[in-house]
Scaffold this active site. Structure first.
Site, short mmCIF file in Angstrom:
data_model
loop_
_atom_site.label_atom_id
_atom_site.label_comp_id
_atom_site.label_asym_id
_atom_site.label_seq_id
_atom_site.Cartn_x
_atom_site.Cartn_y
_atom_site.Cartn_z
N SER A 2 -10.53 -0.32 3.36
CA SER A 2 -9.75 -0.42 4.61
C SER A 2 -9.26 0.96 5.00
CB SER A 2 -8.53 -1.32 4.42
OG SER A 2 -8.91 -2.60 3.99
N GLU A 45 -4.33 3.97 5.87
CA GLU A 45 -4.19 3.68 4.44
C GLU A 45 -4.78 4.85 3.64
OE1 GLU A 45 -5.63 -0.12 2.53
OE2 GLU A 45 -6.52 1.33 1.15
N ARG A 95 0.84 -1.22 0.00
CA ARG A 95 0.00 0.00 0.00
C ARG A 95 0.87 1.27 0.00
NH1 ARG A 95 -2.99 -3.71 -0.68
NH2 ARG A 95 -5.11 -3.97 0.13
P1 FAD Z 1 -8.57 8.81 -5.17
O1 FAD Z 1 -9.24 8.42 -3.91
O2 FAD Z 1 -9.25 9.83 -6.04
O3 FAD Z 1 -7.10 9.32 -4.86
C1 FAD Z 1 -6.27 8.63 -3.96
C2 FAD Z 1 -4.93 9.38 -3.85
O4 FAD Z 1 -4.22 9.29 -5.08
C3 FAD Z 1 -5.09 10.88 -3.59
O5 FAD Z 1 -4.03 11.28 -2.79
C4 FAD Z 1 -4.99 11.51 -4.98
O6 FAD Z 1 -4.53 12.84 -4.95
C5 FAD Z 1 -4.01 10.58 -5.66
N1 FAD Z 1 -4.26 10.42 -7.10
C6 FAD Z 1 -5.38 9.90 -7.66
N2 FAD Z 1 -5.24 9.85 -8.99
C7 FAD Z 1 -4.04 10.36 -9.29
C8 FAD Z 1 -3.33 10.60 -10.51
N3 FAD Z 1 -3.86 10.30 -11.70
N4 FAD Z 1 -2.11 11.17 -10.44
C9 FAD Z 1 -1.55 11.49 -9.25
N5 FAD Z 1 -2.18 11.31 -8.06
C10 FAD Z 1 -3.41 10.74 -8.08
N6 FAD Z 1 -7.61 -0.55 -2.33
C11 FAD Z 1 -6.82 -1.65 -2.46
O7 FAD Z 1 -5.60 -1.52 -2.64
N7 FAD Z 1 -7.34 -2.90 -2.40
C12 FAD Z 1 -8.66 -3.14 -2.21
O8 FAD Z 1 -9.09 -4.29 -2.17
C13 FAD Z 1 -9.52 -2.01 -2.06
N8 FAD Z 1 -10.85 -2.18 -1.85
C14 FAD Z 1 -11.65 -1.10 -1.68
C15 FAD Z 1 -13.02 -1.32 -1.46
C16 FAD Z 1 -13.89 -0.23 -1.30
C17 FAD Z 1 -15.35 -0.49 -1.04
C18 FAD Z 1 -13.38 1.09 -1.37
C19 FAD Z 1 -14.31 2.25 -1.25
C20 FAD Z 1 -12.03 1.32 -1.58
C21 FAD Z 1 -11.14 0.22 -1.74
N9 FAD Z 1 -9.76 0.38 -1.96
C22 FAD Z 1 -8.95 -0.71 -2.14
C23 FAD Z 1 -9.18 1.73 -1.97
C24 FAD Z 1 -9.25 2.45 -3.34
O9 FAD Z 1 -10.26 1.92 -4.14
C25 FAD Z 1 -7.93 2.40 -4.11
O10 FAD Z 1 -6.89 2.97 -3.36
C26 FAD Z 1 -8.02 3.13 -5.46
O11 FAD Z 1 -6.83 2.93 -6.21
C27 FAD Z 1 -8.24 4.64 -5.31
O12 FAD Z 1 -8.53 5.15 -6.59
P2 FAD Z 1 -9.24 6.54 -6.79
O13 FAD Z 1 -9.23 6.83 -8.26
O14 FAD Z 1 -10.56 6.54 -6.15
O15 FAD Z 1 -8.24 7.51 -6.03
N1 EPU Z 2 -10.80 -9.99 10.59
C1 EPU Z 2 -11.44 -10.01 11.81
N2 EPU Z 2 -12.44 -9.10 12.03
C2 EPU Z 2 -12.85 -8.23 11.09
C3 EPU Z 2 -12.19 -8.20 9.84
C4 EPU Z 2 -11.17 -9.11 9.61
O1 EPU Z 2 -11.11 -10.78 12.69
O2 EPU Z 2 -13.78 -7.46 11.36
C5 EPU Z 2 -9.69 -10.94 10.36
C6 EPU Z 2 -10.15 -12.32 9.93
O3 EPU Z 2 -9.33 -13.25 10.58
C7 EPU Z 2 -9.80 -12.39 8.47
C8 EPU Z 2 -8.60 -11.47 8.37
O4 EPU Z 2 -8.85 -10.46 9.35
O5 EPU Z 2 -9.49 -13.68 8.08
C9 EPU Z 2 -8.43 -10.81 7.01
O6 EPU Z 2 -9.63 -10.15 6.65
P1 EPU Z 2 -10.01 -9.91 5.12
O7 EPU Z 2 -9.77 -11.15 4.31
O8 EPU Z 2 -11.36 -9.29 5.08
O9 EPU Z 2 -8.91 -8.89 4.62
P2 EPU Z 2 -8.27 -7.61 5.30
O10 EPU Z 2 -6.90 -7.96 5.76
O11 EPU Z 2 -9.19 -6.98 6.27
C10 EPU Z 2 -7.08 -6.87 3.08
C11 EPU Z 2 -6.93 -5.58 2.35
C12 EPU Z 2 -8.15 -5.31 1.48
C13 EPU Z 2 -8.28 -6.46 0.47
C14 EPU Z 2 -8.43 -7.78 1.23
C15 EPU Z 2 -8.45 -8.97 0.30
C16 EPU Z 2 -5.50 -4.13 3.65
C17 EPU Z 2 -5.40 -2.95 4.56
N3 EPU Z 2 -6.71 -4.48 3.28
O12 EPU Z 2 -8.16 -6.68 3.98
O13 EPU Z 2 -7.95 -4.10 0.77
O14 EPU Z 2 -9.40 -6.28 -0.36
O15 EPU Z 2 -7.32 -7.93 2.15
O16 EPU Z 2 -7.18 -9.16 -0.24
O17 EPU Z 2 -4.47 -4.69 3.29
C18 EPU Z 2 -8.25 -1.76 0.90
O18 EPU Z 2 -7.01 -1.68 0.83
O19 EPU Z 2 -8.99 -0.75 0.95
C19 EPU Z 2 -8.86 -3.08 0.93
C20 EPU Z 2 -10.18 -3.28 1.05
#
Ligand code: FAD
Ligand code: EPU
Length: 344
Positions: free
Chosen positions: A244, A340, A164
Site C-alpha cells: 500500500s 505509508e 501504521r
Molecule cells: P525497509 O523498507 O527496509 O525499511 C522501512 C523503514 O524502516 C525505513 O525508513 C528504514 O530506515 C526503517 N528501518 C528498517 N529496518 C530498521 C531497523 N532495524 N532499525 C531502524 N530502522 C529500520 N506492510 C504492512 O504493514 N502490512 C501489509 O500487509 C504489507 N503488505 C505488503 C505487501 C507487499 C507486496 C509489499 C512490497 C510491502 C508490504 N508491506 C506491508 C510493507 C512492508 O513490507 C512492511 O512495512 C515491512 O515491515 C518493511 O520491512 P523492510 O525490512 O522491508 O523495511
Molecule cells: N478497494 C477498492 N478498490 C481497490 C482496492 C480496494 O474498492 O482497488 C476497497 C474494497 O472495498 C475492499 C477494501 O477497499 O474491500 C479493502 O481492500 P483490501 O482488503 O485489499 O485492503 P486495503 O485496505 O487496501 C489494507 C492494508 C494492507 C493489508 C490489507 C489486509 C493499509 C494501508 N493497507 O489494505 O497492508 O495487507 O488491508 O489487511 O492499511 C500495506 O500496508 O502495505 C498493506 C498491503
C-alpha cells in the site's frame, strides 16, 4: 568490516528503483554496528538503516552510509504457563519468523504471514494485516542509538504504536538501529491454553471454508492468508511495488454522513475513536486511477492502493504519480491521503 562504495541499491528495494549509496555495509551484530557508530570514519555521514527495502521509495542517490541489517537468530527466551517470549534478530526475514512460530504452535503472528521485509522493521510502522497488528503481541525491542552507540530498550508504551505508526516514524525517525525484537505469544500446546483465532477479517473465513479444514490451526490460518495475499497483491519480483502506498484515511462522522449520502456504496469501517476509516483503494478507484499508467509508473490493475514500477521508473516518477492521485482524491472527496511508504 567490508565497506562497499557507490553500491547499487536496485536489488535492495522492492520498487526496483536504481539508486546508489556512497557507502554500504552489512551489519551482522550489535558489535558490528557500534564499531561504525563509535569510529571516526563515518561520524559525519548520514546513515540509512535498510531492511528488506519493501517500504521505501528511493528518490535519488544516498549520499551517506547505508547500514544493511543482517543480524540473525531466533530463540525462545522464556516460557511461563501458556505464555512464551520469542526474540528475533532484526535481520531475520519476517515471514521466516512467522513460520518458525507457527511450526512450534506459538500463536500471535499467523495473521501477519507473508508480509515482506525483515523483523527489525516490523515495529517501525507497526505492521498489520487481516485484523492483527504487531503491537498486539509486541513485548520489547533493543536498539542502538546511531549517534552515540548506546544500547536502548523499548517496551510497548515507549513505542507509541498507532495505525501504521510508531515513535520510530516520528520523534525518533532515523535515530536508532533496532537490533532485536521480542514477542509475547501463546503456546497452544500448553495444557491450559485458550486461544482466540482471528478469522473475522474480510475474506479470511471464506478462504478457510474453501480449504475445508476440519480443525482450525495456526498453520491453516497462515496458509489461508498466504493464499489470499498471493492472489491479491503483485509480487515485487515481477512488478516493483512497496505494498500500500498510502494509508487508509479516517474521517469524522460529520464528513462521513455527507459523503455517504452522495456515495451510498462507499465501504467504511467505524473506529474505536469515533472516526470512520475509508479504504484508500476505493477512493482511488472512484477517481478513475485504478490500473492507470503514467509513463513507467502506475496504479495496480487489481489493487488501486498499490503503486507499481513497470520498469525503469525513478522514485520521482512514482512520487509525481502519488501527488497526482492525492490531488484528485482531495478534489473529489475532500480527503487527504497520507503516505505509508518512507520516502528517502
Ligand atoms: P525497509 O523498507 O527496509 O525499511 C522501512 C523503514 O524502516 C525505513 O525508513 C528504514 O530506515 C526503517 N528501518 C528498517 N529496518 C530498521 C531497523 N532495524 N532499525 C531502524 N530502522 C529500520 N506492510 C504492512 O504493514 N502490512 C501489509 O500487509 C504489507 N503488505 C505488503 C505487501 C507487499 C507486496 C509489499 C512490497 C510491502 C508490504 N508491506 C506491508 C510493507 C512492508 O513490507 C512492511 O512495512 C515491512 O515491515 C518493511 O520491512 P523492510 O525490512 O522491508 O523495511
Ligand atoms: N478497494 C477498492 N478498490 C481497490 C482496492 C480496494 O474498492 O482497488 C476497497 C474494497 O472495498 C475492499 C477494501 O477497499 O474491500 C479493502 O481492500 P483490501 O482488503 O485489499 O485492503 P486495503 O485496505 O487496501 C489494507 C492494508 C494492507 C493489508 C490489507 C489486509 C493499509 C494501508 N493497507 O489494505 O497492508 O495487507 O488491508 O489487511 O492499511 C500495506 O500496508 O502495505 C498493506 C498491503
Amino acid at each position: 568490516m567490508h565497506i562497499e562504495q557507490q553500491k547499487s541499491l536496485k536489488a535492495f528495494n522492492t520498487f526496483g528503483i536504481e539508486s546508489h549509496a556512497k557507502y554500504f555495509a552489512e551489519i551482522h551484530s550489535a558489535e558490528d554496528l557500534r564499531e561504525f557508530v563509535r569510529g571516526a570514519q563515518f561520524s559525519g555521514e548520514k546513515k540509512l538503516v535498510l531492511g528488506g527495502g519493501s517500504n521505501i521509495l528511493l528518490t535519488g542517490d544516498f549520499d551517506g552510509l547505508v547500514l544493511k541489517n543482517a543480524i540473525p537468530g531466533i530463540e525462545l527466551v522464556n516460557r511461563t504457563g501458556t505464555e512464551v517470549i520469542v526474540r528475533a534478530g532484526a535481520g531475520e526475514g519476517w515471514h521466516d519468523l512467522v513460520l518458525w512460530c507457527v511450526e512450534r504452535n506459538y500463536g500471535g503472528l499467523e495473521n501477519l504471514s507473508l508480509i515482506p521485509g525483515l523483523t527489525g522493521a516490523a515495529p517501525i510502522q507497526n505492521i498489520g494485516a487481516y485484523g492483527a497488528e504487531v503491537k498486539d503481541v509486541f513485548h520489547e525491542l533493543e536498539a542502538i542509538d546511531l549517534r552515540t552507540g548506546e544500547g536502548l530498550k523499548f517496551g510497548p508504551r515507549d513505542c507509541a504504536f498507532g495505525y501504521r505508526d510508531s515513535v520510530f516514524k516520528n520523534k525518533l525517525r532515523g535515530q536508532c538501529f533496532i537490533n532485536s525484537v521480542s514477542f509475547k505469544l501463546t503456546n497452544l500446546d500448553a495444557p491450559q491454553a485458550v486461544y482466540q483465532y482471528r478469522t473475522g477479517y474480510g475474506d479470511l473465513r471464506k478462504k478457510l471454508d474453501e480449504m475445508k479444514m476440519r480443525d482450525l490451526s495456526l498453520k491453516a490460518v497462515s496458509e489461508a492468508i498466504c493464499q489470499i495475499r498471493r492472489a491479491k497483491l503483485p509480487d515485487p519480483k515481477e512488478l516493483g511495488n512497496a505494498g500500500s502506498f498510502f494509508k487508509n484515511p479516517s474521517i469524522s462522522q460529520t464528513q462521513f454522513k455527507t459523503l455517504a449520502a452522495k456515495f451510498p456504496g462507499m465501504p467504511h469501517f467505524p473506529q474505536d475513536d469515533g472516526t470512520v476509516k475509508i479504504p484508500a483503494g476505493w477512493l482511488i478507484e472512484q477517481c478513475g486511477w485504478k490500473g492507470k499508467r503514467v509513463g513507467r509508473a502506475g496504479s495496480h490493475k487489481d489493487q488501486a492502493l498499490v503503486l507499481v514500477n513497470f520498469g525503469g521508473a525513478t522514485g520521482q516518477e512514482i512520487l509525481d504519480l502519488a501527488q497526482g492521485i492525492q490531488e484528485f482524491v482531495k478534489k473529489q472527496f475532500e480527503i487527504e491521503l497520507s503516505l505509508e511508504v518512507n520516502v528517502i
